[in-house]
Enzyme design. Structure first.
Site, PDB file in Angstrom:
ATOM      1  N   HIS A 249      36.025  19.234  38.949  1.00 41.05           N
ATOM      2  CA  HIS A 249      37.237  18.864  38.901  1.00 41.05           C
ATOM      3  C   HIS A 249      38.371  18.698  39.337  1.00 41.05           C
ATOM      4  O   HIS A 249      38.962  20.645  39.296  1.00 41.05           O
ATOM      5  CB  HIS A 249      37.705  17.790  37.611  1.00 41.05           C
ATOM      6  CG  HIS A 249      37.695  18.787  36.525  1.00 41.05           C
ATOM      7  ND1 HIS A 249      37.177  19.475  35.246  1.00 41.05           N
ATOM      8  CD2 HIS A 249      39.282  19.401  36.169  1.00 41.05           C
ATOM      9  CE1 HIS A 249      37.240  20.076  34.715  1.00 41.05           C
ATOM     10  NE2 HIS A 249      38.565  20.111  35.359  1.00 41.05           N
ATOM     11  N   GLY A 250      38.948  18.540  40.501  1.00 36.59           N
ATOM     12  CA  GLY A 250      40.231  19.262  40.843  1.00 36.59           C
ATOM     13  C   GLY A 250      40.083  19.939  42.358  1.00 36.59           C
ATOM     14  O   GLY A 250      41.070  20.858  42.943  1.00 36.59           O
TER      15      GLY A 250
END
Length: 347
Positions: A249-250
């Protein structure tokens, strides 16, 4: 088709600045393409460089794509085999494959078993396969191919000419650009692995962000690109991701990157443009890898990598230094015995 026809078509495909030489004394019928070792009469193959020179003598191919190497050309002429010579044989061979093989794509149309929410907006000339599910407020561009059993969650946007292979899943609010390919069983935009440690155990942090694939991205089978708690996970234009790759994520991945099988990016890794991550390379949380860097197979990247550097090993260090330490590591038993001998002599 005749070899001369192949040459004509490949001449049209050559990139600007590349040179191309042909030997036209032979004009065999070419029916397909093959590797130089497995080639049979009627096939076209290629040789990358001089270290494969003996293959000119042994291959059963009827024609070869050669580098700009006079020695290889002379061998081909002596053997009376048809050839074409270019600065990048492998690239030209990739264009030749397209002359003889077209990937399967179904005709436009919607299978009667597909489930499509009335609020979904489907573009022109799309193909939607059996048991595909397209949920509310999805926007799909023109000439998109969606194979059977694909599931598209609400509020997804998919650009023109995208191809979604069987059983892949596109989670809510994901943005997929033009000319993207998602292979079977990939999951795009699923929840990132976000949990907060507390005295009472792990507390789940909801993943409210989105995942964006820019134009020309390809995602391999069983790969995952996760959405973050906030913000976005982004894969840059024309990046190619192999099977069984995990993008946490990210993460921010630049343009034109290449990731081989079983690569893993932990959360919030920042990957520059044209980065190559070889098989099973791993990148830790919040690491930055600069433009044009390379991490060799099974590297464990635990600190930032400058632009253009090649790293290897775990923890990953400059490849040249890693090569030296690897040699020393193999000599450790010998070095250990020498040290023991010196210790005994001191006593």
């Amino acid at each position: 088709m005749k070899f001369s026809e192949v040459v004509e078509k490949l001449s049209d495909a050559t990139v600007e600045g590349s040179s191309l030489t042909t030997h036209e004394n032979c004009n065999p019928q070419i029916q397909g393409v093959a590797s130089v070792r497995e080639a049979t009469p009627g096939t076209l193959s290629y040789i990358e460089g001089g270290k494969y020179a003996e293959m000119v003598e042994t291959t059963k191919a009827s024609a070869l794509i050669l580098p700009l190497d006079e020695m290889l050309q002379e061998r081909a002429i002596a053997r009376e085999i048809a050839w074409i010579s270019v600065s990048d044989p492998k690239w030209l061979f990739a264009q030749a494959v397209k002359l003889f093989y077209k990937p399967y794509l179904p005709q436009p149309g919607i299978h009667p078993t597909a489930v499509i929410d009335p609020t979904a907006n489907i573009g022109k000339a799309c193909s939607i396969g059996a048991h595909a599910v397209i949920e509310a407020n999805v926007k799909i561009g023109d000439n998109v191919c969606i194979f059977p059993n694909v599931t598209i969650y609400p509020d997804v946007e998919i650009g023109d000419r995208a191809i979604l292979h069987a059983n892949c899943t596109i989670h809510e609010r994901t943005r997929i650009g033009n000319d993207c390919t998602i292979q079977s069983n990939a999951a795009i935009g699923a929840e990132g692995f976000g949990f907060v440690p507390t005295s009472k155990g792990w507390i789940k942090m909801e993943q409210s962000g989105i995942t964006i694939l820019e134009d020309g991205v390809e995602i391999g089978c069983n790969s995952c690109v996760d959405r973050p708690p906030v913000g976005e996970t982004r894969i840059g234009r024309n990046t190619k991701i192999d099977n069984l790759v995990q993008i946490g994520h990210g993460c921010q991945v630049g343009d034109g990157c290449m990731m081989s099988a079983q690569v893993g990016l932990a959360g919030r890794a920042r990957i520059g443009d044209r980065v190559i991550l070889a098989g099973q390379a791993g990148v830790s949380n919040d690491i930055t890898i600069g433009d044009g860097a390379i991490a060799s197979g099974k590297s464990g990247v635990t600190r930032d990598v400058p632009p253009g550097q090649t790293v290897s090993g775990f923890p990953a260090i400059a490849h040249r230094l890693w090569s030296k330490t690897s040699v020393l590591q193999m000599r450790l038993p010998e070095i250990y015995q020498a040290i023991k001998k010196l210790q005994k002599e001191k006593k």
